[in-house]
Design a protein around this motif. Structure first.
Motif, PDB file in Angstrom:
ATOM      1  N   VAL A 192      44.068  29.357  34.779  1.00 58.60           N
ATOM      2  CA  VAL A 192      45.027  28.225  34.994  1.00 58.60           C
ATOM      3  C   VAL A 192      46.330  28.609  34.670  1.00 58.60           C
ATOM      4  O   VAL A 192      46.634  29.696  33.925  1.00 58.60           O
ATOM      5  CB  VAL A 192      44.548  26.858  34.883  1.00 58.60           C
ATOM      6  CG1 VAL A 192      43.271  26.424  35.340  1.00 58.60           C
ATOM      7  CG2 VAL A 192      44.655  26.790  33.191  1.00 58.60           C
ATOM      8  N   PHE A 193      47.409  28.028  35.025  1.00 57.72           N
ATOM      9  CA  PHE A 193      48.868  28.175  34.446  1.00 57.72           C
ATOM     10  C   PHE A 193      48.470  27.661  32.931  1.00 57.72           C
ATOM     11  O   PHE A 193      48.334  26.412  32.791  1.00 57.72           O
ATOM     12  CB  PHE A 193      49.694  27.561  35.252  1.00 57.72           C
ATOM     13  CG  PHE A 193      51.239  27.723  34.492  1.00 57.72           C
ATOM     14  CD1 PHE A 193      51.721  28.887  34.641  1.00 57.72           C
ATOM     15  CD2 PHE A 193      51.775  26.654  33.724  1.00 57.72           C
ATOM     16  CE1 PHE A 193      53.152  29.037  34.205  1.00 57.72           C
ATOM     17  CE2 PHE A 193      52.965  26.713  33.321  1.00 57.72           C
ATOM     18  CZ  PHE A 193      53.620  28.184  33.289  1.00 57.72           C
ATOM     19  N   THR A 194      48.952  28.396  32.035  1.00 57.82           N
ATOM     20  CA  THR A 194      48.723  28.080  30.522  1.00 57.82           C
ATOM     21  C   THR A 194      50.115  28.132  29.813  1.00 57.82           C
ATOM     22  O   THR A 194      50.965  28.978  30.132  1.00 57.82           O
ATOM     23  CB  THR A 194      47.657  28.630  29.809  1.00 57.82           C
ATOM     24  OG1 THR A 194      48.061  30.205  30.077  1.00 57.82           O
ATOM     25  CG2 THR A 194      46.472  28.538  30.449  1.00 57.82           C
TER      26      THR A 194
ATOM     27  N   ILE B  71      56.995  19.035  26.670  1.00 55.43           N
ATOM     28  CA  ILE B  71      56.289  20.621  26.136  1.00 55.43           C
ATOM     29  C   ILE B  71      57.614  21.257  26.410  1.00 55.43           C
ATOM     30  O   ILE B  71      58.201  21.246  27.380  1.00 55.43           O
ATOM     31  CB  ILE B  71      55.258  20.760  27.120  1.00 55.43           C
ATOM     32  CG1 ILE B  71      54.102  19.712  26.991  1.00 55.43           C
ATOM     33  CG2 ILE B  71      54.825  22.086  26.808  1.00 55.43           C
ATOM     34  CD1 ILE B  71      53.032  19.899  27.943  1.00 55.43           C
ATOM     35  N   CYS B  72      57.919  22.081  25.340  1.00 55.74           N
ATOM     36  CA  CYS B  72      58.869  22.928  25.380  1.00 55.74           C
ATOM     37  C   CYS B  72      58.248  24.264  24.944  1.00 55.74           C
ATOM     38  O   CYS B  72      57.161  24.597  24.757  1.00 55.74           O
ATOM     39  CB  CYS B  72      59.963  22.421  24.397  1.00 55.74           C
ATOM     40  SG  CYS B  72      59.379  22.482  22.687  1.00 55.74           S
ATOM     41  N   ASP B  73      59.413  25.221  25.004  1.00 55.44           N
ATOM     42  CA  ASP B  73      59.376  26.609  24.512  1.00 55.44           C
ATOM     43  C   ASP B  73      57.973  27.271  25.295  1.00 55.44           C
ATOM     44  O   ASP B  73      57.193  28.066  24.913  1.00 55.44           O
ATOM     45  CB  ASP B  73      58.878  26.774  22.913  1.00 55.44           C
ATOM     46  CG  ASP B  73      60.268  26.711  22.228  1.00 55.44           C
ATOM     47  OD1 ASP B  73      61.220  26.382  22.913  1.00 55.44           O
ATOM     48  OD2 ASP B  73      60.146  26.561  21.006  1.00 55.44           O
ATOM     49  N   LEU B  74      58.345  27.223  26.785  1.00 55.03           N
ATOM     50  CA  LEU B  74      57.225  27.935  27.637  1.00 55.03           C
ATOM     51  C   LEU B  74      57.678  29.253  27.692  1.00 55.03           C
ATOM     52  O   LEU B  74      57.304  29.802  29.067  1.00 55.03           O
ATOM     53  CB  LEU B  74      57.169  27.162  28.900  1.00 55.03           C
ATOM     54  CG  LEU B  74      56.287  25.753  28.694  1.00 55.03           C
ATOM     55  CD1 LEU B  74      57.347  24.620  28.526  1.00 55.03           C
ATOM     56  CD2 LEU B  74      55.487  25.442  29.795  1.00 55.03           C
ATOM     57  N   GLU B  75      58.161  30.061  26.990  1.00 58.40           N
ATOM     58  CA  GLU B  75      58.598  31.378  27.557  1.00 58.40           C
ATOM     59  C   GLU B  75      57.690  32.495  27.439  1.00 58.40           C
ATOM     60  O   GLU B  75      57.815  33.545  27.951  1.00 58.40           O
ATOM     61  CB  GLU B  75      59.677  31.963  26.397  1.00 58.40           C
ATOM     62  CG  GLU B  75      59.491  31.884  25.050  1.00 58.40           C
ATOM     63  CD  GLU B  75      60.515  32.136  24.044  1.00 58.40           C
ATOM     64  OE1 GLU B  75      61.700  32.295  24.570  1.00 58.40           O
ATOM     65  OE2 GLU B  75      60.383  32.179  22.825  1.00 58.40           O
ATOM     66  N   TYR B  76      56.435  31.917  26.923  1.00 62.99           N
ATOM     67  CA  TYR B  76      55.461  33.124  26.891  1.00 62.99           C
ATOM     68  C   TYR B  76      54.123  32.511  27.833  1.00 62.99           C
ATOM     69  O   TYR B  76      53.278  32.781  28.147  1.00 62.99           O
ATOM     70  CB  TYR B  76      54.775  33.110  25.425  1.00 62.99           C
ATOM     71  CG  TYR B  76      55.703  33.857  24.859  1.00 62.99           C
ATOM     72  CD1 TYR B  76      56.178  35.241  25.206  1.00 62.99           C
ATOM     73  CD2 TYR B  76      56.233  33.165  23.395  1.00 62.99           C
ATOM     74  CE1 TYR B  76      57.135  35.770  24.021  1.00 62.99           C
ATOM     75  CE2 TYR B  76      56.993  33.727  22.851  1.00 62.99           C
ATOM     76  CZ  TYR B  76      57.564  35.155  22.910  1.00 62.99           C
ATOM     77  OH  TYR B  76      58.318  35.879  22.128  1.00 62.99           O
ATOM     78  N   SER B  77      54.473  31.446  28.751  1.00 62.03           N
ATOM     79  CA  SER B  77      53.698  30.783  29.751  1.00 62.03           C
ATOM     80  C   SER B  77      53.263  31.877  30.683  1.00 62.03           C
ATOM     81  O   SER B  77      54.142  32.731  31.105  1.00 62.03           O
ATOM     82  CB  SER B  77      54.161  29.596  30.154  1.00 62.03           C
ATOM     83  OG  SER B  77      54.554  28.592  29.229  1.00 62.03           O
TER      84      SER B  77
END
Length: 379
Positions: free
Chosen positions: A226-228, A248-254
């Motif tokens: 899934v998208f994580t 939810i923040c800091d999704l730069e590694y998602s």
């Protein structure tokens, strides 16, 4: 950090995470960005009429608070914002070598659009302008609040339900383990350091063999892709004040990956204070995990309908199993980060004794957890 002698001297409660030096002209640049993207009464401001400070946090970015000292009560634009200046990403930036932040922008816009993440006012080549939220991080007190903890896992279900137009690969965790192991053991005499600092667990248990075993355990647990978030921990979860809404923040590694990874990452810090990183880890009991996982399932059914709950792979028992196995993965993630990390972003060497000490502590917790899961017939 380079001056302390052991990991026990490292106090997470009393550190400010600041990446690199603050550029001399950053205040002027941030003000200009506000003028360009917010306009209105920002255009009249000078460096003498604004409030400005650097914020803690953001290991791959620099964060700055910018506000008009005498804010307008009639302006339709925000009078205080956060400006995020990009730094170098540490991994998963190989798809867009000319623009490693392309996927980050896509993700940030999508989650802001559904109020899952911070509102965005501007996107420019080197960063973003974000809404400023008075908030606290999701820590032990928030974990113990049933309303907040339930809301968190409903938000996680919304995140996992996203259909994001980016590359859908799921083997990044295997590449991460392999690449970081190779770099760690290639670039400096790590075995000598393990002996020097008497890291008994690292000496006793072959790390490479354990990585291979863990890969097979991941495959056997059949966690869907899934998208994580990939870095789903308390420091990347904001509880806004005074409304207690979770963002939810800091999704730069998602990116796309195994569903269980986000569960494992948050559960290895569940029931623990931020300063408990060097203490013995005890897996939360099923009675603690059950309402969290069931809130996740209920929200997923709201999104997808009964076809979600009709799938045995989305059952409570399956997700509970995934969560526990990926707690092992979360510990290995930290271990490999410590093994590989031999210098800061500014090129200065880190305190290798502290980093190996952290790897040793997490390796101990890894094996204690592995024994617990074996006793529960999870593995």
């Amino acid at each position: 950090m380079r001056d302390i002698k052991s990991v026990k001297e490292f106090d997470f409660e009393n550190i400010a995470l600041l990446k690199g030096d603050t550029p001399d002209d950053i205040k002027e640049k941030c003000l200009q960005s506000c003028k360009d993207y917010l306009a209105h009464n920002w255009i009249q401001q000078t460096v003498d009429t604004i409030q400005f400070k650097r914020l803690s946090g953001g290991l791959s970015n620099q964060m700055y608070f910018v506000a008009i000292s005498k804010p307008s009560t009639t302006s339709h634009v925000p009078q205080e914002v956060v400006i995020r200046i990009y730094g170098n990403k540490q991994f998963n930036n190989l798809d867009n070598t000319d623009n490693e932040r392309l996927t980050d922008v896509i993700i940030a816009v999508m989650i802001a659009d559904i109020n899952l993440g911070p509102k965005i006012y501007g996107i420019f080549e080197s960063g973003q302008i974000l809404h400023f939220y008075k908030h606290r991080q999701f820590r032990l007190n928030e974990q113990n609040d049933p309303k907040l903890s339930t809301q968190l896992f409903r938000q996680l279900a919304k995140l996992h339900a996203l259909d994001v137009p980016i590359k859908r690969t799921n083997n990044w965790i295997f590449d991460y383990f392999d690449n970081f192991y190779e770099i760690g053991f290639r670039d400096f005499p790590i075995n000598e350091l393990i002996d020097e600092y008497n890291c008994q667990t690292l000496k006793t248990h072959d790390l490479k063999a354990e990585i291979e075993w863990l890969k097979s355990a991941i495959m056997r647990c059949k966690s869907p892709v899934v998208f994580t978030h990939i870095d789903f921990r308390g420091s990347n979860i904001m509880v806004t004040e005074p409304n207690d809404e979770i963002l939810i923040c800091d999704l730069e590694y998602s990116g796309y990956g195994y569903r269980g990874f986000d569960f494992g990452t948050i559960f290895v810090e569940w029931g623990r204070a931020f300063s408990d990183y060097n203490t013995f880890y005890t897996l939360p009991t099923d009675t603690v995990l059950e309402p969290l996982i069931k809130a996740y399932i209920e929200e997923s059914v709201q999104i997808f309908g009964t076809k979600y709950s009709d799938n045995d792979n989305n059952s409570y028992n399956q997700i509970l199993k995934e969560a526990k196995i990926f707690c092992l993965v979360a510990f290995m993630w930290i271990i490999m980060y410590c093994i590989r990390n031999d210098e800061n972003d500014d090129g200065m060497p880190v305190n290798k004794q502290v980093m190996l000490g952290m790897a040793e502590i997490n390796y101990k917790n890894y094996f204690n957890l592995k024994e617990t899961l074996s006793q529960q017939n999870i593995l």
